[in-house]
Design a protein around this motif. Sequence first.
Motif, PDB file in Angstrom:
ATOM      1  N   SER A  45       0.842  -1.211   0.000  1.00 27.48           N
ATOM      2  CA  SER A  45       0.000   0.000   0.000  1.00 27.48           C
ATOM      3  C   SER A  45       0.870   1.250   0.000  1.00 27.48           C
ATOM      4  CB  SER A  45      -0.913   0.026   1.229  1.00 27.48           C
ATOM      5  OG  SER A  45      -1.808  -1.054   1.177  1.00 27.48           O
ATOM      6  N   GLN A  91      -8.780  -0.120  -1.675  1.00 29.20           N
ATOM      7  CA  GLN A  91      -9.417  -1.402  -1.339  1.00 29.20           C
ATOM      8  C   GLN A  91     -10.927  -1.329  -1.293  1.00 29.20           C
ATOM      9  OE1 GLN A  91      -7.836  -2.591   2.466  1.00 29.20           O
ATOM     10  NE2 GLN A  91      -6.258  -3.851   1.504  1.00 29.20           N
ATOM     11  N   ASP A 170      -4.945  -0.841  -5.281  1.00 29.02           N
ATOM     12  CA  ASP A 170      -4.461  -1.454  -4.039  1.00 29.02           C
ATOM     13  C   ASP A 170      -5.503  -2.442  -3.528  1.00 29.02           C
ATOM     14  OD1 ASP A 170      -3.178  -2.128  -1.739  1.00 29.02           O
ATOM     15  OD2 ASP A 170      -3.420  -0.175  -0.759  1.00 29.02           O
ATOM     16  N   GLU A 171      -5.273  -3.704  -3.791  1.00 26.41           N
ATOM     17  CA  GLU A 171      -6.190  -4.777  -3.387  1.00 26.41           C
ATOM     18  C   GLU A 171      -7.661  -4.417  -3.628  1.00 26.41           C
ATOM     19  OE1 GLU A 171      -5.461  -7.169   0.031  1.00 26.41           O
ATOM     20  OE2 GLU A 171      -3.599  -6.095   0.414  1.00 26.41           O
TER      21      GLU A 171
HETATM   22 MG    MG Z   1      -1.970  -2.910   1.969  1.00 30.71          MG
END
Ligand code: MG
Length: 282
Positions: A45, A91, A170-171
């Motif tokens: 991240s 996310q 990010d994810e």
């Molecule tokens: Mg992360």
Amino acid sequence: MAKLVVENLKYRYPLAKNLALNNLSFEVKNGEFIGMIGPNHAGKSTLCQALVGLVPQFFRGAYGGRVMVDDMEASKVPLSKLASKIGIVFQNPFSQISGVKLTVYEEVAFSLENNGFSRSEMIDRIDWALKLLNIEHYQDRNPLSLSGGQMQRLAIASIIALKPEIIVLDEPTSQLDPQGSEEVFKAVGNLCTQGLTVIIAEHKMERICKYAQKILFLHQGHLVTFDTPYQVFSHFNLEGYGINAPVFTNACKKLEVKLNNGFYPIKLDEAYRKIGAYYEHR
Ligand SMILES: [Mg+2]
Ligand SMILES: Nc1ncnc2c1ncn2[C@@H]1O[C@H](COP(=O)(O)OP(=O)(O)OP(=O)(O)O)[C@@H](O)[C@H]1O
């Protein structure tokens, strides 16, 4: 087209003892699909935020080295200017959606409103982004009524409408069910075939193996390797780093079943074929 070059990047959060990013150097070519992997706290991240300038412009701390997006230095160029070249998706789609717009269409317009586009340019961009993310038929729906996968695709559309050349995610599927996750990966894969450079942090290795051309492998702030998925999954003891390779890749390793190129299978159909042939010849 934007090229991304990272040179000796180091970063430590304010008051932290250790470096979150420890001397990273790598280069991403136009149109590549890069998977970023690593266990918890590896620095994924933080690196995503450094690529788009949030580190160190928003998150202060000790910073060294540089991130170049074409001729723009991410730590120095105003974030709004950088956003036209490189966008980020987080996310949780809830954290990216404004929460104040009543339709999907207005939500995408919202990301463009402060950029001084003409009305016709805005309409073109919104239509283009909604189509690309395959959500044009939801354009009159309330964003908050969408499923997780649809909402994440809306978050991506809002970023894509600014027409960046690189997108960092990010994810983006960590909060989604398998169907929503697949929808997002398909959409992102589609963006890549349209020429966008994609960098995506992800914990599910099956998806990384299916889509990524190269893998950025981080551990404790260090870059372990930056190589093809075949190299990474054949030559590294991933369990030692707290990462689970795809189950079928591990099965092939146990059976010593390799592809003709000498690597272990990393995609389900490859493994299926090779394991079938292995049992046929026994
Ligand atoms: Mg992360
Ligand atoms: N805001 C912050 N302030 C201080 N330290 C932080 C902050 N955010 C992250 N860190 C630290 O920086 C290091 C890297 O964290 P980061 O969140 O980038 O890892 P990650 O690979 O994204 O992990 P995860 O898989 O859990 O998302 C960790 O040691 C973490 O504790």
